[in-house]
Design a protein around this motif. Sequence first.
Motif, PDB file in Angstrom:
ATOM      1  N   ALA A  59      27.194  60.242  35.771  1.00  0.00           N
ATOM      2  CA  ALA A  59      28.651  60.216  35.591  1.00  0.00           C
ATOM      3  C   ALA A  59      28.991  60.556  34.149  1.00  0.00           C
ATOM      4  CB  ALA A  59      29.214  58.845  35.958  1.00  0.00           C
ATOM      5  N   PHE A  60      30.074  61.323  33.984  1.00  0.00           N
ATOM      6  CA  PHE A  60      30.587  61.682  32.665  1.00  0.00           C
ATOM      7  C   PHE A  60      32.082  61.378  32.611  1.00  0.00           C
ATOM      8  CE2 PHE A  60      27.137  64.712  33.547  1.00  0.00           C
ATOM      9  CZ  PHE A  60      26.295  64.443  32.466  1.00  0.00           C
ATOM     10  N   ARG A  61      32.545  60.872  31.464  1.00  0.00           N
ATOM     11  CA  ARG A  61      33.968  60.647  31.247  1.00  0.00           C
ATOM     12  C   ARG A  61      34.521  61.814  30.443  1.00  0.00           C
ATOM     13  NH1 ARG A  61      37.101  55.683  28.257  1.00  0.00           N
ATOM     14  NH2 ARG A  61      36.250  56.709  26.396  1.00  0.00           N
ATOM     15  N   VAL A  62      35.591  62.445  30.926  1.00  0.00           N
ATOM     16  CA  VAL A  62      36.178  63.608  30.253  1.00  0.00           C
ATOM     17  C   VAL A  62      37.660  63.368  30.024  1.00  0.00           C
ATOM     18  CG1 VAL A  62      34.504  65.218  31.242  1.00  0.00           C
ATOM     19  CG2 VAL A  62      36.648  64.804  32.437  1.00  0.00           C
ATOM     20  N   ARG A  63      38.166  63.909  28.924  1.00  0.00           N
ATOM     21  CA  ARG A  63      39.567  63.721  28.563  1.00  0.00           C
ATOM     22  C   ARG A  63      40.461  64.608  29.440  1.00  0.00           C
ATOM     23  NH1 ARG A  63      42.053  61.456  24.332  1.00  0.00           N
ATOM     24  NH2 ARG A  63      40.070  61.175  23.217  1.00  0.00           N
ATOM     25  N   MET A  64      41.572  63.999  29.913  1.00  0.00           N
ATOM     26  CA  MET A  64      42.525  64.750  30.713  1.00  0.00           C
ATOM     27  C   MET A  64      43.446  65.554  29.805  1.00  0.00           C
ATOM     28  SD  MET A  64      41.611  64.093  33.731  1.00  0.00           S
ATOM     29  CE  MET A  64      42.927  65.023  34.505  1.00  0.00           C
ATOM     30  N   GLY A  65      44.123  66.545  30.387  1.00  0.00           N
ATOM     31  CA  GLY A  65      45.050  67.366  29.636  1.00  0.00           C
ATOM     32  C   GLY A  65      46.366  66.663  29.388  1.00  0.00           C
ATOM     33  N   ALA A  66      47.288  67.344  28.715  1.00  0.00           N
ATOM     34  CA  ALA A  66      48.599  66.774  28.439  1.00  0.00           C
ATOM     35  C   ALA A  66      49.340  66.493  29.735  1.00  0.00           C
ATOM     36  CB  ALA A  66      49.403  67.732  27.556  1.00  0.00           C
ATOM     37  N   ASN A  67      50.113  65.357  29.742  1.00  0.00           N
ATOM     38  CA  ASN A  67      50.896  64.963  30.915  1.00  0.00           C
ATOM     39  C   ASN A  67      50.047  64.915  32.187  1.00  0.00           C
ATOM     40  OD1 ASN A  67      53.365  64.398  29.733  1.00  0.00           O
ATOM     41  ND2 ASN A  67      54.064  66.520  29.853  1.00  0.00           N
ATOM     42  N   ASN A  68      48.848  64.352  32.020  1.00  0.00           N
ATOM     43  CA  ASN A  68      47.917  64.208  33.146  1.00  0.00           C
ATOM     44  C   ASN A  68      47.535  65.552  33.758  1.00  0.00           C
ATOM     45  OD1 ASN A  68      48.168  61.477  32.715  1.00  0.00           O
ATOM     46  ND2 ASN A  68      49.480  61.087  34.486  1.00  0.00           N
ATOM     47  N   GLY A  69      47.593  66.602  32.935  1.00  0.00           N
ATOM     48  CA  GLY A  69      47.195  67.920  33.400  1.00  0.00           C
ATOM     49  C   GLY A  69      45.691  68.016  33.556  1.00  0.00           C
ATOM     50  N   PRO A  70      45.185  69.151  34.067  1.00  0.00           N
ATOM     51  CA  PRO A  70      43.738  69.317  34.290  1.00  0.00           C
ATOM     52  C   PRO A  70      42.940  69.150  33.002  1.00  0.00           C
ATOM     53  CG  PRO A  70      44.975  71.066  35.357  1.00  0.00           C
ATOM     54  CD  PRO A  70      45.942  70.344  34.478  1.00  0.00           C
TER      55      PRO A  70
END
Length: 581
Positions: free
Chosen positions: A166-177
Amino acid sequence: MPFRLPSLAAACLALIGSLFVTIAPAEAAGALSTKTSVVAMTEGGYGAVFARCTKKKACKGKVWVQGATAQKRSFKVKAKSSGWVTFRNTGWKKQRSAVVRMSGAAPVRVTMQAKVAYGTISGTVARTGGAIASGVKVELWRLGSRNRHVLVSTATDVERNGGRFAFRVRMGANNGPSAGYKLHIVGTSGGERRSWWWRGNGKGAFAGGARDMSAGSAVKVTRALNYRYVANARYSSIKGQVRNGSKAVGGTEVTVVGRPPYWSKSSRVLRDLDFMACASVYGRTRTNSSGRYEVGFLPTSSARVYAVKPAGGLWFGSGDRAWGTCHALVNNRAESRSTGRMLPLPNAGLVNRAHNVGSGRTRVAVVAQGYQGKKSSAKVDRYLTVREYAKGRSILASDVVRAGSGRTVSLGEGHYWFEMGRRTGCSAWYKSRYKNNDGYFNGLDRSFEKWKAKNYKMYRQHCRAWTAGTYKLVYVKGSSMRVGLKNTKGGSVSGRVTAKKIKPRTELMIRLTSSDGKKVYRTAMTDGGGRFKVTGLASGRYKVTVNADSWRGISRGFSGKKSVKVTRGKNTSVGTLRFRQ
């Protein structure tokens, strides 16, 4: 009437004043715009929309949510640029849809939701057949521009964690991709470290692996996937035996190859394949004393992508049928996605494959006709080269499978180029007229190379021929067949080289090179008067090089014709070439 005029004047002034207020720079309609429709809100009630200012001066004013004017905030967006405009709405949880108003912009309705800072990319790497792999790890690579991809995280000891990662990745602006990522899966099987890139069907389902990163599937975490992307992977093995007739072949190397999942339009990607424009290696091993082998840690696939190649043998695919070349097996010539000749790899793996390296070949007799050149150039003019056909590659860039002066060759089924009189590298050492050609190897940059011109010998790639050469594309099949080639007399280019500091009789090499992928280069040496004649040229345009030294890649400057058009069977003069030392 006297009393009405001041009232009318006041009214006019009020109207003009209202117009000035309406078109004031900070309030000009259309100067500021936003297309944001979903806003991620913090617990404190803050969110942001992305706005664009088209004015020559900064767009500024107030921003607020309709119905919550008490929470107005000031904003500023630089002239002719874009930026985030933050607003506040502490009641967003009770009413998720609202209208955002900004000075100078049209109202926009947005949907508000809780901010999600991180998503996850997770999955399993599971063995479904064959030997278990050790030291399995999964690498997460973030995709960048211009192939500048970055390794951002690695999950190690995957098999000790039940195959999970499992990897944690940052989401885009306004919960974007999230950003785009690719998964690189690495493991050890049979003492060999192997790796491949994860491929999916666009919805996360496993679709096999790819040896080249460019063919791996890009992974993005999105709101639609509930901020979680599941990328499971499976691997298995191929087992078999190598025989020559009924005799087992022990201790021979066996290679498992896989064709790319699709044919890229990028020439760089095709060049990077282990077998150019054809396939890549997924694993190697050696047969035991019984001729048996197993190649594990291969990504499973329902598509036909695999083949087996014993060392020095043919290429074996579906039904253990043998093919002569990688390109014949892959069959990219027939159809961009033709894989019927290759092997799929089910979850349970493939077992009991039988590869008989002593069968499946065709005896080809080559008959040479036409002009065969002078006796002094017979080895070149009558030299036979067989190359395997490769879609998208020029003839001279295709791999050589047989070369020599013999007229009988044994080949596996497939397409081949048969060439005669087109050998490119003809002789590294050739007989010189002079015992020591020190005039050629003079100066600080060349004097240490005098060993290349001693005892009436010169060390340079010299390709002297008289025939233009010929080639034919042939499909080889069956137990035996005959191929006829007709050679022709080539054209020639003559001229003279002069030089100020050295005698023109000093041996200088003249090379004519074609770049159309069908004609080879030819060379000639200047005689005692600086004259030369390059022969054996097919029709076409050639580049002229003086003093070409293949060992160091050196060609000296000269004035005169730099290119020439040649017609087969005729001579063309380039006049005088003035050599610079």
